[in-house]
Design an enzyme around this catalytic site. Structure first.
Site, short mmCIF file in Angstrom:
data_model
loop_
_atom_site.label_atom_id
_atom_site.label_comp_id
_atom_site.label_asym_id
_atom_site.label_seq_id
_atom_site.Cartn_x
_atom_site.Cartn_y
_atom_site.Cartn_z
N CYS A 160 10.35 20.90 5.06
CA CYS A 160 10.77 22.18 4.48
C CYS A 160 10.03 22.42 3.16
O CYS A 160 9.68 23.54 2.81
CB CYS A 160 12.26 22.19 4.14
N CYS A 173 -6.45 9.64 -3.44
CA CYS A 173 -6.98 8.61 -4.34
C CYS A 173 -8.39 8.22 -3.92
O CYS A 173 -9.11 7.58 -4.67
CB CYS A 173 -6.03 7.41 -4.44
ZN LIG Z 1 13.24 20.41 7.09
#
Ligand SMILES: [Zn+2]
Length: 334
Positions: A160, A173
């Site tokens: 989300c 990195c």
């Molecule tokens: Zn979610």
């Protein structure tokens, strides 16, 4: 025990707790040390890599001896942590954390902590956490910046919060390095959130996505809002990373000029002794109880192939999966 909010009952909750830490690099080193000193009951340490000299600038559990011995990070970490606190049950797991072992490793822990350096594994951790209904503490550090977010059931999950990784366009990195203190600060935030969770102080958890930059001297807490109804993971219960459809067999390892290869046979127990004899014809072979390494020279290029008993390999000297696969099939041929 003197701390308000922890006390004797919090300390004994810590003592009974069980933690899964995936990744024993820069983040994982600091997290493992803080939680070991805090007195968690059981700490499962999963890492697929071995200690190298270039790790020591930021991976605080390791030293030059570990690098010289070529010890797996999980083993070297457990050895050091066992000297710090003998009362913690330490379970080093030298393996790639992947769809095949994720649920089994996470099933009986109280919290999952992120010490990884790639979004592939983080989305898998997120899938496991949502599916099993366990809290997952995300952390990431690159350059001089870092982020922390706590997923717990009912909150927005990592998918989300972040868009899909857009392969190649993100700084990693590999491209910009990571400053030791930036990683340690992020790891400290992750550890603090874990201690809150494990001492029944969930009300104190940070509900926001925390971002900071130790160079620009900025720190922000971003409101992530409620779970996205379109989220394939926490709202639609589709676990793309756990179900394996999104998993690569070869992975370029961050910042290492190395590629990991996981074969279809992964998990089998290979006898490394006869293989060591056979490979000795091609280059210098070294072994320790956890792995076998062979130095190879091809077309004026030096490679180092590290093989683990489960069939997994790390090819150093290239970031190109095709080159790594070709070396693997030529010399190991499994
Ligand atoms: Zn979610």
């Amino acid at each position: 025990m003197l701390l308000d909010g922890i006390g004797e009952s919090g300390q004994s909750s810590l003592r009974r707790s069980s933690v899964l830490l995936v990744g024993c690099g820069a983040l994982g080193s600091t997290i493992a040390e803080l939680l070991t000193r805090a007195g968690v009951g059981r700490l499962v340490l999963v890492d697929r890599d071995l200690v190298e000299l270039t790790n020591l600038q930021r991976q605080v559990l390791f030293d030059e001896t570990d690098a010289r011995e070529g010890l797996p990070k999980a083993v070297a970490a457990a050895r050091r942590l066992g000297q710090i606190n003998t009362q913690v049950t330490l379970e080093p797991v030298v393996a790639d954390f992947n769809a095949a072992n994720a649920v089994q490793l996470a099933r009986d822990v109280d919290v999952i902590l992120d010490g990884t350096d790639n979004f592939e594994t983080r989305y898998l951790l997120n899938d496991v956490a949502v599916k099993l209904g366990k809290p997952y503490i995300y952390g990431g550090a690159v350059g001089t910046r870092g982020m922390v977010y706590v997923y717990a059931p009912g909150r927005s999950c990592l998918r989300c919060v972040f868009d899909e990784p857009t392969g190649g366009t993100r700084e990693t990195c590999d491209t910009v390095g990571v400053l030791g203190p930036a990683a340690s600060i992020i790891a400290s935030f992750e550890s603090a959130e874990a201690i809150k969770l494990l001492t029944a102080n969930a009300a104190a958890l940070n509900p926001k996505l925390l971002t900071l930059d130790v160079w620009a001297n900025t720190m922000r807490a971003i409101d992530v809002g409620v779970p996205d109804p379109e989220c394939p993971c926490c709202c639609q219960h589709r676990f793309d990373y756990l179900e394996g459809s999104r998993r690569a067999a070869t992975t370029s390892l961050c910042g290492r000029n190395a590629v990991q290869i996981v074969t279809a046979h992964a998990g089998e127990n290979i006898d490394l002794a006869p293989l060591a004899d056979r490979l000795a014809a091609h280059g210098a072979v070294s072994r320790n109880p956890y792995l076998l390494r062979v130095e190879l020279r091809e077309r004026d290029h030096d490679y180092q192939l590290t093989l683990f008993p489960d069939g997994r390999a790390i090819v150093h000297g290239t970031a190109d999966p095709a080159v790594a696969k070709s070396l693997y099939s030529r010399y190991i041929g499994l």
